[in-house]
Design a protein around this motif. Structure first.
Motif, PDB file in Angstrom:
ATOM      1  N   THR A  67       0.827  -1.204   0.000  1.00  0.00           N
ATOM      2  CA  THR A  67       0.000   0.000   0.000  1.00  0.00           C
ATOM      3  C   THR A  67       0.861   1.253   0.000  1.00  0.00           C
ATOM      4  O   THR A  67       0.536   2.247  -0.642  1.00  0.00           O
ATOM      5  N   ALA A  68       1.967   1.198   0.733  1.00  0.00           N
ATOM      6  CA  ALA A  68       2.817   2.385   0.857  1.00  0.00           C
ATOM      7  C   ALA A  68       3.725   2.576  -0.349  1.00  0.00           C
ATOM      8  O   ALA A  68       4.373   3.609  -0.480  1.00  0.00           O
ATOM      9  N   PHE A  69       3.773   1.583  -1.214  1.00  0.00           N
ATOM     10  CA  PHE A  69       4.689   1.654  -2.346  1.00  0.00           C
ATOM     11  C   PHE A  69       4.308   2.798  -3.273  1.00  0.00           C
ATOM     12  O   PHE A  69       3.195   2.834  -3.785  1.00  0.00           O
ATOM     13  N   PRO A  70       5.229   3.747  -3.503  1.00  0.00           N
ATOM     14  CA  PRO A  70       4.873   4.885  -4.347  1.00  0.00           C
ATOM     15  C   PRO A  70       4.717   4.532  -5.811  1.00  0.00           C
ATOM     16  O   PRO A  70       4.151   5.288  -6.577  1.00  0.00           O
ATOM     17  N   GLY A  71       5.215   3.378  -6.217  1.00  0.00           N
ATOM     18  CA  GLY A  71       5.027   2.956  -7.598  1.00  0.00           C
ATOM     19  C   GLY A  71       6.271   3.219  -8.427  1.00  0.00           C
ATOM     20  O   GLY A  71       7.235   3.834  -7.993  1.00  0.00           O
ATOM     21  N   ILE A  72       6.211   2.755  -9.646  1.00  0.00           N
ATOM     22  CA  ILE A  72       7.334   2.924 -10.564  1.00  0.00           C
ATOM     23  C   ILE A  72       6.940   3.985 -11.570  1.00  0.00           C
ATOM     24  O   ILE A  72       5.869   3.907 -12.182  1.00  0.00           O
ATOM     25  N   SER A  73       7.797   4.975 -11.759  1.00  0.00           N
ATOM     26  CA  SER A  73       7.446   6.058 -12.684  1.00  0.00           C
ATOM     27  C   SER A  73       7.553   5.584 -14.119  1.00  0.00           C
ATOM     28  O   SER A  73       8.499   4.903 -14.482  1.00  0.00           O
ATOM     29  N   TYR A  74       6.584   5.963 -14.897  1.00  0.00           N
ATOM     30  CA  TYR A  74       6.611   5.664 -16.324  1.00  0.00           C
ATOM     31  C   TYR A  74       6.318   6.974 -17.038  1.00  0.00           C
ATOM     32  O   TYR A  74       5.158   7.284 -17.319  1.00  0.00           O
ATOM     33  N   GLY A  75       7.364   7.741 -17.290  1.00  0.00           N
ATOM     34  CA  GLY A  75       7.140   9.083 -17.832  1.00  0.00           C
ATOM     35  C   GLY A  75       6.467   9.927 -16.767  1.00  0.00           C
ATOM     36  O   GLY A  75       6.955  10.053 -15.648  1.00  0.00           O
ATOM     37  N   ASP A  76       5.300  10.489 -17.106  1.00  0.00           N
ATOM     38  CA  ASP A  76       4.572  11.310 -16.141  1.00  0.00           C
ATOM     39  C   ASP A  76       3.665  10.490 -15.245  1.00  0.00           C
ATOM     40  O   ASP A  76       3.143  10.997 -14.270  1.00  0.00           O
ATOM     41  N   GLU A  77       3.480   9.229 -15.603  1.00  0.00           N
ATOM     42  CA  GLU A  77       2.506   8.437 -14.857  1.00  0.00           C
ATOM     43  C   GLU A  77       3.214   7.375 -14.054  1.00  0.00           C
ATOM     44  O   GLU A  77       4.432   7.238 -14.078  1.00  0.00           O
ATOM     45  N   LYS A  78       2.421   6.633 -13.324  1.00  0.00           N
ATOM     46  CA  LYS A  78       3.018   5.632 -12.453  1.00  0.00           C
ATOM     47  C   LYS A  78       2.382   4.278 -12.639  1.00  0.00           C
ATOM     48  O   LYS A  78       1.217   4.160 -12.972  1.00  0.00           O
ATOM     49  N   ILE A  79       3.180   3.286 -12.371  1.00  0.00           N
ATOM     50  CA  ILE A  79       2.677   1.919 -12.297  1.00  0.00           C
ATOM     51  C   ILE A  79       2.563   1.599 -10.819  1.00  0.00           C
ATOM     52  O   ILE A  79       3.555   1.662 -10.096  1.00  0.00           O
ATOM     53  N   VAL A  80       1.371   1.257 -10.371  1.00  0.00           N
ATOM     54  CA  VAL A  80       1.176   1.006  -8.939  1.00  0.00           C
ATOM     55  C   VAL A  80       0.593  -0.372  -8.690  1.00  0.00           C
ATOM     56  O   VAL A  80      -0.050  -0.964  -9.541  1.00  0.00           O
ATOM     57  N   LEU A  81       0.817  -0.807  -7.454  1.00  0.00           N
ATOM     58  CA  LEU A  81       0.241  -2.066  -6.992  1.00  0.00           C
ATOM     59  C   LEU A  81      -0.886  -1.761  -6.025  1.00  0.00           C
ATOM     60  O   LEU A  81      -0.820  -0.823  -5.250  1.00  0.00           O
ATOM     61  N   LYS A  82      -1.897  -2.601  -6.083  1.00  0.00           N
ATOM     62  CA  LYS A  82      -3.034  -2.387  -5.189  1.00  0.00           C
ATOM     63  C   LYS A  82      -3.396  -3.722  -4.546  1.00  0.00           C
ATOM     64  O   LYS A  82      -3.391  -4.754  -5.207  1.00  0.00           O
ATOM     65  N   VAL A  83      -3.686  -3.667  -3.269  1.00  0.00           N
ATOM     66  CA  VAL A  83      -4.108  -4.885  -2.589  1.00  0.00           C
ATOM     67  C   VAL A  83      -5.625  -5.000  -2.697  1.00  0.00           C
ATOM     68  O   VAL A  83      -6.357  -4.240  -2.082  1.00  0.00           O
ATOM     69  N   GLU A  84      -6.098  -5.952  -3.490  1.00  0.00           N
ATOM     70  CA  GLU A  84      -7.545  -6.129  -3.613  1.00  0.00           C
ATOM     71  C   GLU A  84      -8.111  -6.798  -2.386  1.00  0.00           C
ATOM     72  O   GLU A  84      -9.153  -6.436  -1.873  1.00  0.00           O
ATOM     73  N   ALA A  85      -7.390  -7.828  -1.924  1.00  0.00           N
ATOM     74  CA  ALA A  85      -7.861  -8.577  -0.766  1.00  0.00           C
ATOM     75  C   ALA A  85      -6.675  -9.286  -0.141  1.00  0.00           C
ATOM     76  O   ALA A  85      -5.708  -9.617  -0.824  1.00  0.00           O
ATOM     77  N   ALA A  86      -6.777  -9.484   1.164  1.00  0.00           N
ATOM     78  CA  ALA A  86      -5.717 -10.228   1.845  1.00  0.00           C
ATOM     79  C   ALA A  86      -6.351 -10.967   2.998  1.00  0.00           C
ATOM     80  O   ALA A  86      -7.250 -10.445   3.649  1.00  0.00           O
ATOM     81  N   GLY A  87      -5.885 -12.172   3.240  1.00  0.00           N
ATOM     82  CA  GLY A  87      -6.484 -12.917   4.348  1.00  0.00           C
ATOM     83  C   GLY A  87      -5.825 -14.263   4.530  1.00  0.00           C
ATOM     84  O   GLY A  87      -4.898 -14.624   3.805  1.00  0.00           O
ATOM     85  N   ASP A  88      -6.342 -14.981   5.498  1.00  0.00           N
ATOM     86  CA  ASP A  88      -5.720 -16.239   5.863  1.00  0.00           C
ATOM     87  C   ASP A  88      -6.197 -17.428   5.033  1.00  0.00           C
ATOM     88  O   ASP A  88      -5.544 -18.469   5.033  1.00  0.00           O
TER      89      ASP A  88
END
Lengths: 193, 114
Positions: free
Chosen positions: B76-97
């Protein structure tokens, strides 16, 4: 009122880059120096508390990342630093003192360019500054006594035992050095917790 | 023992995702947030959905249970990878046991419409 609790760490700097068997050279001009004192020798004056603090912070950042840095940032401080005894006292918040302890364990050299190799050994953790100060004084006294014993040629001594022993029960009951020689360590100056 | 997370990769261009690429993004995220102890978390990539839509791909990962909270926080805290002016980000859709529950939750959207 919610109390903000801290922990105070008493840390020794142990130097590891010693020439071998220094005190055993026959006919040398210098008086023999106790090995114990060589391991615990004074630190050069160039090392300042701010440099030490910066080095600890950078070690935490490397080991624990942004999360770890943020956890200790507010509370980490060098409260006392004595180059003469190579001892310093750190203050950390109670919940994260083990992070700092771990970082100290990973630090191998003094924080300077071409710093000397050394070990940062945490010898006391306490909730109050006063107890840590008392412990620092107690250990300094025992170190002097143990070094004297070593030079007298005693291979094991009560002062050395008290210095190395991590059994807090017996440390508290050791009023004056003497009369407690059970499992004293007999190696010279090798500190083992 | 293990916990599971469903991650989405959001990127401005359609990025063909493979295991190695995802692993490198995760490594970046973990090392920034948690340093070397983060890099020590063993992540298993269970499944990759390369193109669920053209700009986002999906991944399922497995990790030791005690590390789930730290891992989610790192992603969640990952700022992402810059791709020119935009970013590639990761999102946690769900997490659990329990993996079954997470998969089921993902399917809910399709079943109930939206």
């Amino acid at each position: 009122m919610v109390r903000l609790k801290d922990r105070y760490l008493l840390v020794n700097i142990i130097y590891t880059d010693l020439p071998p068997a220094q005190s055993k050279t026959a006919g040398s001009n210098k008086p023999p120096v106790s090995d114990l004192l060589l391991y615990n020798q004074p630190t050069a004056n160039e090392l300042r508390p701010q440099t030490l603090l910066k080095d600890i912070r950078s070690e935490i950042a490397s080991l624990f990342g942004d999360c770890g840095s943020g956890a200790i940032d507010r509370s980490l401080q060098v409260k006392y630093f004595s180059p003469a005894t190579s001892t310093f006292i750190l203050r950390v918040s109670r919940s994260h003192y083990r992070l700092v302890w771990a970082a100290l364990s990973f630090m191998q050299t003094l924080p300077a360019k071409n710093g000397r190799p050394c070990i940062f050994r945490v010898v006391r953790v306490s909730g109050t500054m006063r107890k840590v100060e008392q412990e620092a004084i107690r250990r300094a006294r025992l170190l002097v006594l143990a070094a004297k014993d070593e030079l007298k040629g005693m291979s094991s001594s009560d002062a050395l035992g008290a210095l190395l022993r991590s059994d807090s029960q017996q440390q508290r009951t050791l009023a004056i050095v003497g009369g407690q020689g059970d499992d004293s360590a007999s190696e010279d100056g090798l500190v083992e917790d | 023992v293990y916990s599971y997370a469903h991650l989405t990769l959001l990127s401005p261009i359609s990025l063909p995702l493979d295991n190695l690429q995802l692993k490198s993004y995760l490594t970046s995220a973990l090392s920034q947030f948690l340093g070397q102890t983060g890099l020590g978390i063993p992540i298993d990539i269970l499944h990759l959905d390369p193109t669920s839509s053209s700009s986002s791909s999906s991944a399922w990962v497995r990790l030791p249970r005690p590390d789930l909270a730290a891992f989610s926080a790192a992603i969640t805290a990952f700022p992402g990878i810059s791709y020119g002016d935009e970013k590639i980000v990761l999102k946690v859709e769900a997490a659990g046991d329990y993996l079954g529950a997470l998969v089921g939750k993902g399917e809910e959207q399709d079943i109930w419409g939206a």
